[in-house]
Design an enzyme around this catalytic site. Structure first.
Site, PDB file in Angstrom:
ATOM      1  CB  THR A  83      -0.795  -0.074   1.184  1.00  0.00           C
ATOM      2  OG1 THR A  83      -1.569  -1.188   1.155  1.00  0.00           O
ATOM      3  CG2 THR A  83      -1.818   1.272   1.050  1.00  0.00           C
ATOM      4  N   GLY A 122       2.525  -2.951   8.177  1.00  0.00           N
ATOM      5  CA  GLY A 122       2.827  -3.246   9.533  1.00  0.00           C
ATOM      6  C   GLY A 122       4.150  -3.586   9.767  1.00  0.00           C
ATOM      7  CD  GLU A 369      -3.857  -9.034   3.810  1.00  0.00           C
ATOM      8  OE1 GLU A 369      -4.179  -9.155   2.558  1.00  0.00           O
ATOM      9  OE2 GLU A 369      -2.699  -9.056   4.353  1.00  0.00           O
TER      10      GLU A 369
HETATM   11  C1  LIG Z   1      -6.577  -9.115  19.327  1.00  0.00           C
HETATM   12  C2  LIG Z   1      -6.081  -9.512  17.975  1.00  0.00           C
HETATM   13  C3  LIG Z   1      -4.912  -8.928  17.442  1.00  0.00           C
HETATM   14  C4  LIG Z   1      -4.744  -9.329  16.388  1.00  0.00           C
HETATM   15  C5  LIG Z   1      -5.402 -10.102  15.469  1.00  0.00           C
HETATM   16  C6  LIG Z   1      -5.184 -11.482  15.310  1.00  0.00           C
HETATM   17  C7  LIG Z   1      -4.695 -11.999  14.149  1.00  0.00           C
HETATM   18  C8  LIG Z   1      -4.707 -11.469  12.785  1.00  0.00           C
HETATM   19  C9  LIG Z   1      -4.911 -12.386  11.919  1.00  0.00           C
HETATM   20  C10 LIG Z   1      -4.706 -12.150  10.709  1.00  0.00           C
HETATM   21  C11 LIG Z   1      -4.189 -10.875  10.327  1.00  0.00           C
HETATM   22  C12 LIG Z   1      -3.117 -11.105   9.518  1.00  0.00           C
HETATM   23  C13 LIG Z   1      -2.021 -10.268   9.368  1.00  0.00           C
HETATM   24  C14 LIG Z   1      -2.173  -8.912   9.918  1.00  0.00           C
HETATM   25  C15 LIG Z   1      -3.175  -7.768   9.530  1.00  0.00           C
HETATM   26  C16 LIG Z   1      -3.094  -7.050   8.518  1.00  0.00           C
HETATM   27  C17 LIG Z   1      -1.948  -6.816   7.594  1.00  0.00           C
HETATM   28  C18 LIG Z   1      -2.391  -6.094   6.528  1.00  0.00           C
HETATM   29  C19 LIG Z   1      -1.830  -6.278   5.266  1.00  0.00           C
HETATM   30  C20 LIG Z   1      -2.512  -5.760   4.224  1.00  0.00           C
HETATM   31  O1  LIG Z   1      -3.621  -4.823   4.095  1.00  0.00           O
HETATM   32  S1  LIG Z   1      -1.862  -5.844   2.868  1.00  0.00           S
HETATM   33  C21 LIG Z   1      -2.356  -5.037   1.282  1.00  0.00           C
HETATM   34  C22 LIG Z   1      -3.753  -5.519   1.150  1.00  0.00           C
HETATM   35  N1  LIG Z   1      -4.423  -4.917   0.195  1.00  0.00           N
HETATM   36  C23 LIG Z   1      -5.340  -5.139  -0.632  1.00  0.00           C
HETATM   37  O2  LIG Z   1      -5.972  -6.087  -0.083  1.00  0.00           O
HETATM   38  C24 LIG Z   1      -5.635  -4.397  -1.736  1.00  0.00           C
HETATM   39  C25 LIG Z   1      -6.931  -4.887  -2.368  1.00  0.00           C
HETATM   40  N2  LIG Z   1      -6.996  -4.859  -3.747  1.00  0.00           N
HETATM   41  C26 LIG Z   1      -6.704  -6.005  -4.577  1.00  0.00           C
HETATM   42  O3  LIG Z   1      -6.442  -7.132  -4.030  1.00  0.00           O
HETATM   43  C27 LIG Z   1      -6.744  -5.764  -5.992  1.00  0.00           C
HETATM   44  O4  LIG Z   1      -6.255  -4.899  -6.705  1.00  0.00           O
HETATM   45  C28 LIG Z   1      -8.339  -6.090  -6.450  1.00  0.00           C
HETATM   46  C29 LIG Z   1      -9.237  -5.035  -6.048  1.00  0.00           C
HETATM   47  C30 LIG Z   1      -9.027  -7.244  -6.031  1.00  0.00           C
HETATM   48  C31 LIG Z   1      -8.356  -6.192  -8.238  1.00  0.00           C
HETATM   49  O5  LIG Z   1      -8.257  -5.011  -8.557  1.00  0.00           O
HETATM   50  P1  LIG Z   1      -8.257  -5.006 -10.342  1.00  0.00           P
HETATM   51  O6  LIG Z   1      -9.646  -4.786 -10.846  1.00  0.00           O
HETATM   52  O7  LIG Z   1      -7.423  -3.567 -10.724  1.00  0.00           O
HETATM   53  O8  LIG Z   1      -7.876  -6.053 -10.795  1.00  0.00           O
HETATM   54  P2  LIG Z   1      -6.590  -6.558 -11.402  1.00  0.00           P
HETATM   55  O9  LIG Z   1      -6.356  -6.030 -12.806  1.00  0.00           O
HETATM   56  O10 LIG Z   1      -5.260  -6.432 -10.473  1.00  0.00           O
HETATM   57  O11 LIG Z   1      -7.011  -8.210 -11.817  1.00  0.00           O
HETATM   58  C32 LIG Z   1      -8.243  -8.596 -12.289  1.00  0.00           C
HETATM   59  C33 LIG Z   1      -8.394  -9.882 -12.542  1.00  0.00           C
HETATM   60  O12 LIG Z   1      -7.449 -10.851 -11.422  1.00  0.00           O
HETATM   61  C34 LIG Z   1      -8.334 -11.237 -10.304  1.00  0.00           C
HETATM   62  N3  LIG Z   1      -7.722 -11.313  -9.070  1.00  0.00           N
HETATM   63  C35 LIG Z   1      -7.745 -10.209  -8.380  1.00  0.00           C
HETATM   64  N4  LIG Z   1      -7.226 -10.271  -7.048  1.00  0.00           N
HETATM   65  C36 LIG Z   1      -6.837 -11.733  -7.216  1.00  0.00           C
HETATM   66  C37 LIG Z   1      -6.420 -12.626  -6.271  1.00  0.00           C
HETATM   67  N5  LIG Z   1      -6.072 -12.347  -5.089  1.00  0.00           N
HETATM   68  N6  LIG Z   1      -6.366 -13.989  -6.482  1.00  0.00           N
HETATM   69  C38 LIG Z   1      -6.910 -14.394  -7.606  1.00  0.00           C
HETATM   70  N7  LIG Z   1      -7.207 -13.466  -8.960  1.00  0.00           N
HETATM   71  C39 LIG Z   1      -7.456 -12.262  -8.355  1.00  0.00           C
HETATM   72  C40 LIG Z   1      -9.708 -10.557 -10.656  1.00  0.00           C
HETATM   73  O13 LIG Z   1     -10.744 -11.183 -10.280  1.00  0.00           O
HETATM   74  C41 LIG Z   1      -9.782 -10.221 -12.009  1.00  0.00           C
HETATM   75  O14 LIG Z   1     -10.062 -11.313 -12.625  1.00  0.00           O
HETATM   76  P3  LIG Z   1     -10.769 -11.173 -14.108  1.00  0.00           P
HETATM   77  O15 LIG Z   1      -9.743 -10.747 -15.110  1.00  0.00           O
HETATM   78  O16 LIG Z   1     -12.029 -10.685 -13.775  1.00  0.00           O
HETATM   79  O17 LIG Z   1     -11.103 -12.675 -14.373  1.00  0.00           O
HETATM   80  C1  LIG Z   2      -4.315  -1.918  10.543  1.00  0.00           C
HETATM   81  C2  LIG Z   2      -4.007  -1.737   9.012  1.00  0.00           C
HETATM   82  C3  LIG Z   2      -2.675  -2.569   8.780  1.00  0.00           C
HETATM   83  C4  LIG Z   2      -2.320  -2.473   7.559  1.00  0.00           C
HETATM   84  N1  LIG Z   2      -1.109  -3.231   7.181  1.00  0.00           N
HETATM   85  C5  LIG Z   2      -0.925  -3.197   5.712  1.00  0.00           C
HETATM   86  C6  LIG Z   2       0.319  -4.039   5.564  1.00  0.00           C
HETATM   87  O1  LIG Z   2       1.027  -4.510   6.467  1.00  0.00           O
HETATM   88  N2  LIG Z   2       1.072  -3.903   4.426  1.00  0.00           N
HETATM   89  C7  LIG Z   2       0.313  -3.064   3.203  1.00  0.00           C
HETATM   90  O2  LIG Z   2       0.724  -3.137   2.232  1.00  0.00           O
HETATM   91  N3  LIG Z   2      -0.961  -2.441   3.485  1.00  0.00           N
HETATM   92  C8  LIG Z   2      -1.440  -2.504   4.855  1.00  0.00           C
HETATM   93  N4  LIG Z   2      -2.593  -1.762   5.168  1.00  0.00           N
HETATM   94  C9  LIG Z   2      -3.197  -1.196   4.027  1.00  0.00           C
HETATM   95  C10 LIG Z   2      -4.528  -1.744   3.533  1.00  0.00           C
HETATM   96  O3  LIG Z   2      -4.473  -2.886   2.939  1.00  0.00           O
HETATM   97  C11 LIG Z   2      -5.325  -0.720   2.726  1.00  0.00           C
HETATM   98  O4  LIG Z   2      -5.843   0.263   3.694  1.00  0.00           O
HETATM   99  C12 LIG Z   2      -6.721  -1.249   2.237  1.00  0.00           C
HETATM  100  O5  LIG Z   2      -6.300  -2.281   1.156  1.00  0.00           O
HETATM  101  C13 LIG Z   2      -7.581  -0.316   1.572  1.00  0.00           C
HETATM  102  O6  LIG Z   2      -7.033   0.484   0.816  1.00  0.00           O
HETATM  103  P1  LIG Z   2      -7.114   2.198   0.820  1.00  0.00           P
HETATM  104  O7  LIG Z   2      -6.618   2.367   2.400  1.00  0.00           O
HETATM  105  O8  LIG Z   2      -6.442   2.514  -0.430  1.00  0.00           O
HETATM  106  O9  LIG Z   2      -8.906   2.516   0.808  1.00  0.00           O
HETATM  107  P2  LIG Z   2      -9.435   3.413  -0.165  1.00  0.00           P
HETATM  108  O10 LIG Z   2      -9.461   2.114  -1.411  1.00  0.00           O
HETATM  109  O11 LIG Z   2      -9.100   4.429  -0.610  1.00  0.00           O
HETATM  110  O12 LIG Z   2     -10.877   3.252   0.300  1.00  0.00           O
HETATM  111  C14 LIG Z   2     -11.653   4.499   0.696  1.00  0.00           C
HETATM  112  C15 LIG Z   2     -13.147   4.232   0.323  1.00  0.00           C
HETATM  113  O13 LIG Z   2     -13.305   4.056  -1.125  1.00  0.00           O
HETATM  114  C16 LIG Z   2     -14.085   2.905  -1.424  1.00  0.00           C
HETATM  115  N5  LIG Z   2     -13.654   2.461  -2.885  1.00  0.00           N
HETATM  116  C17 LIG Z   2     -12.397   2.336  -3.137  1.00  0.00           C
HETATM  117  N6  LIG Z   2     -12.344   1.681  -4.468  1.00  0.00           N
HETATM  118  C18 LIG Z   2     -13.639   1.497  -4.940  1.00  0.00           C
HETATM  119  C19 LIG Z   2     -14.254   0.962  -5.992  1.00  0.00           C
HETATM  120  N7  LIG Z   2     -13.419   0.526  -6.898  1.00  0.00           N
HETATM  121  N8  LIG Z   2     -15.642   0.973  -5.943  1.00  0.00           N
HETATM  122  C20 LIG Z   2     -16.492   1.286  -4.852  1.00  0.00           C
HETATM  123  N9  LIG Z   2     -15.677   1.727  -3.854  1.00  0.00           N
HETATM  124  C21 LIG Z   2     -14.383   1.853  -3.619  1.00  0.00           C
HETATM  125  C22 LIG Z   2     -14.039   2.004  -0.268  1.00  0.00           C
HETATM  126  O14 LIG Z   2     -15.085   1.069  -0.116  1.00  0.00           O
HETATM  127  C23 LIG Z   2     -13.781   2.895   0.842  1.00  0.00           C
HETATM  128  O15 LIG Z   2     -14.914   3.305   1.350  1.00  0.00           O
HETATM  129  C24 LIG Z   2      -3.178  -1.810   6.302  1.00  0.00           C
HETATM  130  C25 LIG Z   2      -4.020  -1.076   6.909  1.00  0.00           C
HETATM  131  C26 LIG Z   2      -4.586  -1.075   8.019  1.00  0.00           C
HETATM  132  C27 LIG Z   2      -5.904   0.008   8.455  1.00  0.00           C
END
Ligand SMILES: CC/C=C\C/C=C\C/C=C\C/C=C\C/C=C\C/C=C/C(=O)SCCNC(=O)CCNC(=O)[C@H](O)C(C)(C)COP(=O)(O)OP(=O)(O)OC[C@H]1O[C@@H](n2cnc3c(N)ncnc32)[C@H](O)[C@@H]1OP(=O)(O)O
Ligand SMILES: Cc1cc2nc3c(=O)[nH]c(=O)nc-3n(C[C@H](O)[C@H](O)[C@H](O)COP(=O)(O)OP(=O)(O)OC[C@H]3O[C@@H](n4cnc5c(N)ncnc54)[C@H](O)[C@@H]3O)c2cc1C
Length: 609
Positions: A83, A122, A369
């Site tokens: 991110t 993180g 996620e």
């Molecule tokens: C007290 C308790 C304390 C703690 C809690 C305890 C435990 C915790 C437990 C677990 C937690 C573990 C870890 C720690 C927690 C947090 C860490 C956080 C980390 C993060 O957040 S990392 C960053 C995460 N970011 C995202 O998730 C971004 C979201 N966006 C996307 O995933 C993709 O871009 C999106 C939106 C899915 C797709 O965007 P777009 O339309 O642009 O697609 P693409 O062109 O890229 O691809 C299109 C095509 O691909 C298919 N596809 C998309 N994603 C996937 C996939 N993952 N696998 C397979 N295929 C995928 C999609 O369907 C399209 O398919 P099509 O062409 O339509 O057939």
């Molecule tokens: C506690 C925490 C830990 C994290 N840890 C990590 C990490 O370890 N590594 C890492 O890489 N990232 C991490 N992240 C980032 C996290 O993965 C992103 O914040 C998350 O994927 C959401 O993306 P954004 O913040 O860009 O939200 P945005 O996409 O900006 O979302 C803002 C608003 O826009 C809306 N929106 C966005 N796109 C669309 C769409 N296409 N259609 C309709 N509505 C839409 C959403 O629903 C939301 O309401 C963490 C975030 C948090 C809060």
């Protein structure tokens, strides 16, 4: 604790946990359990759940041999830096660049704008020595999209950032303690060079000459680490929901309000149907999410084995299921924890109820996620694709197999005649299938009215999300039913689980009645019968409610809640907690002489008292 103290204390706990894992030694499952009982977000989560899996999933054999032994012994500490300040959901929109320089055989990592700074990862801010960085790969002036790279961030001797790297913590997050134990960080590169062999090259390669060699496997495998974590988040939703429900159920049995007759004791609040109607569906959800989590783990293991054998057929379904269920269960759990706080009345708002901290630490699960709405839209795309292929000869499989019976499900009428019919698994299932299919088909029909599909999709986003949620709820209900059909030891236990399964399903019907009625999946009479049956199920669950939360086997120490104590000794302990507050260290508070006394004295003078 101050933020600094909290952070340092979490470092202490994490390192102690790691020591125990090695000394005892603990198996992988036991280690996860230990982390769970450590009960605070910390750098170990990202190292083990994202950094190591990213290398395993996207690294070549040589890369795995080089990096995994170091990571496995924690000689390097890693995080997952995807991110950016300007882009989170839109992964393809990331701005960080990794430009190949054929002269030096290196990639030059650069953050061209402020919005391209990595922001949120993180463990990045203060702890990690290394990261898997996602950046746009550029060779010979051509942009090949986002790829993963292993990057050393800090000097291994003194932990200072390497030249060309600016790094730090992004600041205080929601809540007092909660997620503030974690150093979510920012990172900027100023033309920072890494050797070519640090691009994760299992999926695609850059040769010594700078030639880009795309992979013959789906590029979405790059997102595999997220799929794996989303799957674990579903089981974690059950753990968090169970925790809140345990507190609210035990306290609802202790708390009494109204109903006293002739000076007798008042009614336990758990006996009010309103309390049951809010609490028991959450109890049922805790069990439901556990079972769907078990199933999802199976699905994930299955798809992983298939991918290893180059069978990519079930990848879209695995992505849709992990994305949709992560979204649905975390939203329900966040709402559920807040509902449990309200179920505990005023005392739920006290820190010592354990609920405010649980909410604050849990609620970002709706965002990390993958934002929950964005993830449901992925499910919706998958559903629209499946609907468009109906009749093409390609039979839908797995969780969309029910769509193969579209002809029947689009026209069938529910045969529920009496309240008890709602305890028939086939009838319940068909109701959920009809509603999910009809919502998906209705979206598909509306989409087809647009000339431009993408424009239609944007116009119908809200309906599409609802259709996706309906599909996910069907999965949870169906996996609960499958669980009941399997081996459950003990008839009594099975009966209790049956009650919870139907409470889960019938409460969803009640909550989403608009969907069920507008799709003609049931009639309003059948809806009343469902409500009637629901009330009867609440009565059956009531005597066992406390046992059903005791079964989660949470210790008082883990629950951290005065209201959820196993012995129910709530009131004396609330007093004990109150007396521990620093404000009660002195009888007259600090500030009395400065503010209160002059104020009172002034009034006394003017009133001539
Ligand atoms: C007290 C308790 C304390 C703690 C809690 C305890 C435990 C915790 C437990 C677990 C937690 C573990 C870890 C720690 C927690 C947090 C860490 C956080 C980390 C993060 O957040 S990392 C960053 C995460 N970011 C995202 O998730 C971004 C979201 N966006 C996307 O995933 C993709 O871009 C999106 C939106 C899915 C797709 O965007 P777009 O339309 O642009 O697609 P693409 O062109 O890229 O691809 C299109 C095509 O691909 C298919 N596809 C998309 N994603 C996937 C996939 N993952 N696998 C397979 N295929 C995928 C999609 O369907 C399209 O398919 P099509 O062409 O339509 O057939
Ligand atoms: C506690 C925490 C830990 C994290 N840890 C990590 C990490 O370890 N590594 C890492 O890489 N990232 C991490 N992240 C980032 C996290 O993965 C992103 O914040 C998350 O994927 C959401 O993306 P954004 O913040 O860009 O939200 P945005 O996409 O900006 O979302 C803002 C608003 O826009 C809306 N929106 C966005 N796109 C669309 C769409 N296409 N259609 C309709 N509505 C839409 C959403 O629903 C939301 O309401 C963490 C975030 C948090 C809060």
């Amino acid at each position: 604790m101050t933020r600094k103290e909290l952070f340092k204390n979490t470092l202490r706990k994490s390192v102690h946990a790691w020591k125990l894992i090695n000394e005892l030694p603990l198996s992988d499952d036991e280690s996860l359990m230990l982390r769970h009982f450590m009960d605070q977000p910390g750098f170990l989560d990202l190292h083990w759940r994202m950094f190591v899996p990213a290398i395993k999933g996207q690294g070549t054999e040589e890369q795995k041999q080089k990096w995994l032994p170091l990571a496995n012994k924690m000689q390097i500490i890693g995080c997952y830096a995807q991110t950016e300040l300007g882009h989170g959901s839109n992964v393809q929109g990331l701005e960080t660049t990794a430009t190949f320089d054929p002269q030096t055989d290196q990639f030059i990592l650069h953050s061209p704008t402020q919005t391209s700074s990595k922001w949120w990862p993180g463990g990045l801010g203060k702890v990690s020595t290394h990261a898997v960085i996602y950046a746009r790969l550029i060779t010979d002036g051509k942009d090949h999209g986002v790829h993963g790279f292993i990057v050393q961030l800090r000097n291994m001797d003194d932990h200072s950032p390497l030249p060309g790297i600016t790094i730090g913590d992004i600041g205080v997050k929601f809540g007092n303690g909660a997620y503030n134990s974690m150093d979510n960080g920012f990172l900027m590169f100023d033309k920072f060079c890494i050797p070519r062999d640090q691009m994760l090259m299992r999926l695609s390669k850059v040769t010594r000459e700078g030639k880009y060699v795309p992979s013959d496997v789906p590029r979405q495998l790059m997102y595999g680490t997220m799929v794996s974590v989303r799957q674990t988040i579903v089981s974690n939703a059950s753990i968090a929901m169970a925790r809140a429900v345990c507190i609210a159920t035990r306290y609802s049995a202790v708390r009494r309000q109204f109903g006293s007759q002739n000076g007798g004791i008042e009614t336990q609040v758990i006996d009010y149907k309103t309390q049951q109607n809010r609490l028991f569906p959450l109890l049922a959800s805790a069990y439901a999410f556990r079972f769907v989590g078990e199933w999802l783990k199976w699905l994930y293991t299955d798809v992983t084995q298939r991918l290893e054998a180059s069978d990519f057929a079930t990848l879209p379904e695995a992505h849709a299921c992990t994305a949709g269920l992560k979204s649905m269960t975390t939203s329900a759990t966040s709402d559920g924890i807040e509902e449990c706080r309200k179920l505990c009345g005023g005392h739920g708002y006290l820190w010592c109820s354990g609920l405010p901290e649980l909410f604050a630490v849990y609620v970002p699960a709706c965002t990390y996620e993958g934002d929950n709405v964005v993830l449901q839209l992925q499910v919706a795309r998958f559903l629209m694709k499946t609907v468009s292929q109906l009749g093409s000869g390609k039979a839908p499989a797995g969780t969309t197999a029910y769509m193969g019976r579209a002809k029947h499900l689009l026209q069938c009428r529910s045969s529920i005649r009496k309240a008890e019919d709602w305890l028939n698994p086939a009838m319940v299932l068909e109701t959920f299938e009809a509603r999910a299919l009809r919502m998906a088909v209705s979206c598909a029909n509306n989409l087809s009215k647009f000339e431009n599909q993408e424009q239609g999709f944007s116009e119908l986003l809200a309906d599409l999300v609802e259709a996706a949620i309906a599909h996910c709820q069907l999965i949870v209900v169906s996996k609960f039913i499958v669980k009941l059909e399997g081996e459950i030891k003990g008839k009594g236990v099975k009966n209790q689980l049956k009650n919870l399964c139907y409470i889960y399903a019938l409460h969803l019907i009640h909550k989403h009645l608009g969907d069920f009625l507008s799709t003609n999946s049931i009639t309003s009479e059948q809806a009343s019968l469902a409500n009637h049956q629901l009330r009867s199920l609440y009565t059956q669950v009531r005597p066992n409610a406390v046992a059903l939360v005791d079964a989660f086997d949470y210790t008082d120490h883990y629950l951290g809640s005065v209201l959820g104590r196993y012995d129910g000794n709530v009131y004396p302990k609330l007093f004990e907690e109150a007396l521990k507050d620093p404000l009660n260290d002195t009888v007259v508070p600090d500030g009395y002489h400065e503010y209160i006394r002059p104020l009172i004295k002034q009034h006394l003078r003017s009133a001539r008292l």
